[in-house]
Design a protein around this motif. Structure first.
Motif, PDB file in Angstrom:
ATOM      1  N   LEU A 283       0.854  -1.183   0.000  1.00  0.00           N
ATOM      2  CA  LEU A 283       0.000   0.000   0.000  1.00  0.00           C
ATOM      3  C   LEU A 283       0.893   1.237   0.000  1.00  0.00           C
ATOM      4  N   ALA A 284       0.567   2.207  -0.832  1.00  0.00           N
ATOM      5  CA  ALA A 284       1.362   3.424  -0.962  1.00  0.00           C
ATOM      6  C   ALA A 284       0.510   4.641  -0.649  1.00  0.00           C
ATOM      7  N   ASN A 285       0.973   5.479   0.261  1.00  0.00           N
ATOM      8  CA  ASN A 285       0.272   6.736   0.529  1.00  0.00           C
ATOM      9  C   ASN A 285       0.437   7.739  -0.603  1.00  0.00           C
ATOM     10  N   GLY A 286       1.377   7.487  -1.493  1.00  0.00           N
ATOM     11  CA  GLY A 286       1.573   8.373  -2.625  1.00  0.00           C
ATOM     12  C   GLY A 286       0.676   8.036  -3.799  1.00  0.00           C
ATOM     13  N   ALA A 287       0.518   9.005  -4.686  1.00  0.00           N
ATOM     14  CA  ALA A 287      -0.272   8.812  -5.900  1.00  0.00           C
ATOM     15  C   ALA A 287       0.492   7.934  -6.885  1.00  0.00           C
ATOM     16  N   GLY A 288      -0.255   7.235  -7.740  1.00  0.00           N
ATOM     17  CA  GLY A 288       0.368   6.362  -8.723  1.00  0.00           C
ATOM     18  C   GLY A 288       0.427   6.936 -10.121  1.00  0.00           C
ATOM     19  N   ASP A 289       0.008   8.210 -10.284  1.00  0.00           N
ATOM     20  CA  ASP A 289      -0.039   8.805 -11.626  1.00  0.00           C
ATOM     21  C   ASP A 289       1.210   9.590 -11.982  1.00  0.00           C
ATOM     22  N   GLY A 290       2.225   9.565 -11.108  1.00  0.00           N
ATOM     23  CA  GLY A 290       3.473  10.272 -11.390  1.00  0.00           C
ATOM     24  C   GLY A 290       3.468  11.730 -11.001  1.00  0.00           C
ATOM     25  N   ALA A 291       2.381  12.230 -10.425  1.00  0.00           N
ATOM     26  CA  ALA A 291       2.280  13.652 -10.063  1.00  0.00           C
ATOM     27  C   ALA A 291       2.562  13.836  -8.573  1.00  0.00           C
ATOM     28  N   GLY A 292       3.542  14.640  -8.264  1.00  0.00           N
ATOM     29  CA  GLY A 292       3.882  14.919  -6.878  1.00  0.00           C
ATOM     30  C   GLY A 292       3.362  16.267  -6.430  1.00  0.00           C
ATOM     31  N   PRO A 293       3.634  16.650  -5.173  1.00  0.00           N
ATOM     32  CA  PRO A 293       3.226  17.971  -4.682  1.00  0.00           C
ATOM     33  C   PRO A 293       4.008  19.079  -5.384  1.00  0.00           C
ATOM     34  N   ASP A 294       3.478  20.272  -5.338  1.00  0.00           N
ATOM     35  CA  ASP A 294       4.085  21.414  -6.028  1.00  0.00           C
ATOM     36  C   ASP A 294       5.223  21.982  -5.189  1.00  0.00           C
ATOM     37  N   LEU A 295       6.406  21.408  -5.372  1.00  0.00           N
ATOM     38  CA  LEU A 295       7.605  21.855  -4.663  1.00  0.00           C
ATOM     39  C   LEU A 295       8.700  22.073  -5.704  1.00  0.00           C
ATOM     40  N   PRO A 296       8.739  23.256  -6.317  1.00  0.00           N
ATOM     41  CA  PRO A 296       9.695  23.498  -7.406  1.00  0.00           C
ATOM     42  C   PRO A 296      11.142  23.289  -6.938  1.00  0.00           C
ATOM     43  N   PRO A 297      11.908  22.463  -7.645  1.00  0.00           N
ATOM     44  CA  PRO A 297      13.289  22.205  -7.254  1.00  0.00           C
ATOM     45  C   PRO A 297      14.104  23.492  -7.121  1.00  0.00           C
ATOM     46  N   GLY A 298      14.909  23.558  -6.064  1.00  0.00           N
ATOM     47  CA  GLY A 298      15.797  24.701  -5.846  1.00  0.00           C
ATOM     48  C   GLY A 298      15.159  25.896  -5.178  1.00  0.00           C
ATOM     49  N   THR A 299      13.862  25.843  -4.873  1.00  0.00           N
ATOM     50  CA  THR A 299      13.176  26.975  -4.241  1.00  0.00           C
ATOM     51  C   THR A 299      13.618  27.128  -2.785  1.00  0.00           C
ATOM     52  N   PRO A 300      13.984  28.340  -2.358  1.00  0.00           N
ATOM     53  CA  PRO A 300      14.313  28.533  -0.941  1.00  0.00           C
ATOM     54  C   PRO A 300      13.064  28.362  -0.076  1.00  0.00           C
ATOM     55  N   VAL A 301      13.180  27.546   0.979  1.00  0.00           N
ATOM     56  CA  VAL A 301      12.106  27.407   1.960  1.00  0.00           C
ATOM     57  C   VAL A 301      12.428  28.255   3.174  1.00  0.00           C
ATOM     58  N   PHE A 302      13.663  28.135   3.657  1.00  0.00           N
ATOM     59  CA  PHE A 302      14.133  28.996   4.741  1.00  0.00           C
ATOM     60  C   PHE A 302      15.083  30.024   4.139  1.00  0.00           C
ATOM     61  N   VAL A 425      -4.156   6.878   7.529  1.00  0.00           N
ATOM     62  CA  VAL A 425      -5.190   5.880   7.283  1.00  0.00           C
ATOM     63  C   VAL A 425      -6.093   6.400   6.171  1.00  0.00           C
ATOM     64  N   SER A 426      -5.825   5.966   4.968  1.00  0.00           N
ATOM     65  CA  SER A 426      -6.595   6.362   3.790  1.00  0.00           C
ATOM     66  C   SER A 426      -7.703   5.354   3.553  1.00  0.00           C
ATOM     67  N   GLN A 427      -8.918   5.834   3.325  1.00  0.00           N
ATOM     68  CA  GLN A 427     -10.053   4.944   3.099  1.00  0.00           C
ATOM     69  C   GLN A 427      -9.829   4.076   1.874  1.00  0.00           C
ATOM     70  N   VAL A 428      -9.227   4.654   0.840  1.00  0.00           N
ATOM     71  CA  VAL A 428      -8.951   3.898  -0.388  1.00  0.00           C
ATOM     72  C   VAL A 428      -8.038   2.710  -0.080  1.00  0.00           C
ATOM     73  N   LEU A 429      -6.975   2.968   0.663  1.00  0.00           N
ATOM     74  CA  LEU A 429      -6.009   1.915   0.967  1.00  0.00           C
ATOM     75  C   LEU A 429      -6.601   0.855   1.895  1.00  0.00           C
ATOM     76  N   ILE A 430      -7.303   1.314   2.930  1.00  0.00           N
ATOM     77  CA  ILE A 430      -7.866   0.381   3.901  1.00  0.00           C
ATOM     78  C   ILE A 430      -8.914  -0.523   3.252  1.00  0.00           C
ATOM     79  N   ASP A 431      -9.796   0.072   2.447  1.00  0.00           N
ATOM     80  CA  ASP A 431     -10.818  -0.737   1.776  1.00  0.00           C
ATOM     81  C   ASP A 431     -10.173  -1.788   0.885  1.00  0.00           C
ATOM     82  N   TRP A 432      -9.096  -1.397   0.193  1.00  0.00           N
ATOM     83  CA  TRP A 432      -8.409  -2.343  -0.691  1.00  0.00           C
ATOM     84  C   TRP A 432      -7.788  -3.477   0.113  1.00  0.00           C
ATOM     85  N   LEU A 433      -7.124  -3.152   1.229  1.00  0.00           N
ATOM     86  CA  LEU A 433      -6.493  -4.187   2.025  1.00  0.00           C
ATOM     87  C   LEU A 433      -7.517  -5.139   2.620  1.00  0.00           C
TER      88      LEU A 433
END
Length: 440
Positions: A283-302, A425-433
């Protein structure tokens, strides 16, 4: 030829400490805020958990490197059961210190009805497995898991097979335990193995945040307790993390920086890589479509300006050569960090953790909500994409739709519909398991 992933640090005088005056060191420690173990999960204020029918005190069934570790299991029988009949062992994951099994119950049984109560309503006895040192070697805690399997077989009435698995690192611990028992010729009587957002190929904690933990600890040595980098330097972290650094001044490769990781992977291959008997579910908490969160590489956070101190930490850049990662300046730079050939892990699809947010809160810095969390277990790691764990980074953003069966080490897997928090605890994952276990 692709650039081998590495990190390079420059300082004025060989080390950060040697590059600073006492006043400058004090300014950095003031800016980095409170002490404590960075990246460890905060303990819940209150939990609600039923009293287990039994609590097993467990001792590893064999030592690792001459040391035997301990743990415990909380046995919650299925509704209507008077004795252990259909055991499901669910192992705790990566963190600092001992497992809190009541908190684990509260986390995984949230909702009405919750996941664990739904299991019990199906006639499945739930055994929550915890470890007294979650941060120690995987092989050592796997001996505790093996002891739990042996105890479950001994205590069980009848001959119904076991289900064994875990969340996060607990999935790696039980994977190793079952494979090791098979390699030794022991019948673990387990028909199904499951892993819940487990880093089969590796996990990720931003390299620059690892460096800042070491930096603060070197400038303000801990007294009377663990330091900020205690979890990062732990054996489990070294075995688990795809990218690891040994200190704030370290320059060199990041995938093979720790011998503990390469030795563990060799050991895992020695015992069979995965257990062969059980049907393997992921079971993966991540999406399976290849799309991640919007975190542009190299962007200063601090981007802290505390005159004359300037401290910068960036989202992991995407490969490149000597891409800026972080810096400490007092007018002129006293410490700079750059990576080469390291992929954009922070924004990869996967189970997220609020590493940036936790550090920001410790420092007392404001941080945009969208930058509080980043990828911890990439989806391709949680579904055990058939890759060498030291060479798999090219597939971080792979779309897993219609993935051929021979492209994963598992028999079946399920991804979340988005990139949820690691271990959520994702409903999608739990129902599948539950559907996968319904015919067991």
């Amino acid at each position: 030829m692709a650039q081998a992933p590495r990190i390079d640090v420059e300082t004025r005088a060989g080390t950060v400490r040697g590059s600073l005056t006492e006043e400058q060191a004090e300014r950095i420690t003031d800016a980095l805020g409170q002490q404590g173990v960075w990246f460890a999960a905060p303990r819940p204020d209150a939990v609600k958990a039923p009293r287990p029918v039994h609590v097993w005190d467990l001792v590893g069934d064999q030592p690792h490197q001459g040391r035997t570790v301990t743990g415990r299991a909380a046995v919650h029988l299925a509704h209507g059961h008077a004795a252990l009949t259909r055991p499901l062992i669910f192992a705790d994951g990566f963190d600092y210190g001992p497992s809190d099994l009541d908190a684990m119950w509260s986390r995984f049984d949230a909702g009405a009805p919750g996941f664990l109560d739904r299991l019990r309503a199906m006639g499945i006895d739930v055994i929550l497995l915890g470890f007294d040192e979650r941060q120690t070697h995987i092989q050592a805690n796997a001996a505790v898991a093996a002891a739990c399997v042996r105890r479950a077989i001994q205590e069980r009435r009848g001959d119904l097979p076991l289900v064994v698995g875990g969340v996060s690192l607990g999935g790696m611990i039980t994977r190793y335990a079952l494979a090791r028992l098979e390699s030794e010729g022991f019948d673990h009587q387990t028909d199904k193995y499951f892993s819940y957002d487990t880093p089969h190929l590796g996990a990720w904690i931003p390299l620059v945040l690892q460096q800042l933990a070491y930096l603060d600890e070197s400038l303000r040595p801990p007294s009377g307790g663990p330091g900020q980098a205690e979890l990062i330097r732990s054996p489990a972290a070294q075995q688990l993390l795809w990218g690891w650094v040994e200190g704030e001044d370290y320059s060199g490769p990041v995938t093979t920086a720790s011998r503990l990781r390469t030795d563990f992977l060799d050991d895992l291959r020695r015992v069979g890589w995965f257990p062969m008997r059980p049907y393997k579910l992921g079971l993966a908490n991540g999406a399976g479509d290849g799309a991640g969160p919007d975190l542009p590489p190299g962007t200063p956070v601090f981007d802290l300006h505390h005159d004359p101190l300037q401290l910068t930490a960036r989202i992991q850049p995407d490969r490149g050569e000597l891409e800026s990662l972080g810096a400490v300046k007092f007018g002129a730079p006293v410490w700079t960090s750059a990576t080469s050939g390291v992929p954009a892990f922070d924004g990869a699809p996967g189970g997220r953790l609020d590493f940036w947010g936790r550090v920001a809160d410790a420092i007392g810095l404001p941080v945009q909500e969208g930058f509080r969390s980043s990828c911890f277990v990439p989806t391709v790691s949680a579904i055990a994409l058939a890759r060498d764990p030291l060479q798999w980074q090219a597939d971080l953003y792979k779309n897993l739709a219609d993935l051929p069966k021979d492209e994963t080490f598992l028999d079946a897997f399920c991804c979340d519909t988005g990139n949820s928090a690691h271990g959520e605890v994702s409903q999608v994952l739990i129902d599948w398991l539950l559907e996968q276990l319904a015919g067991w």
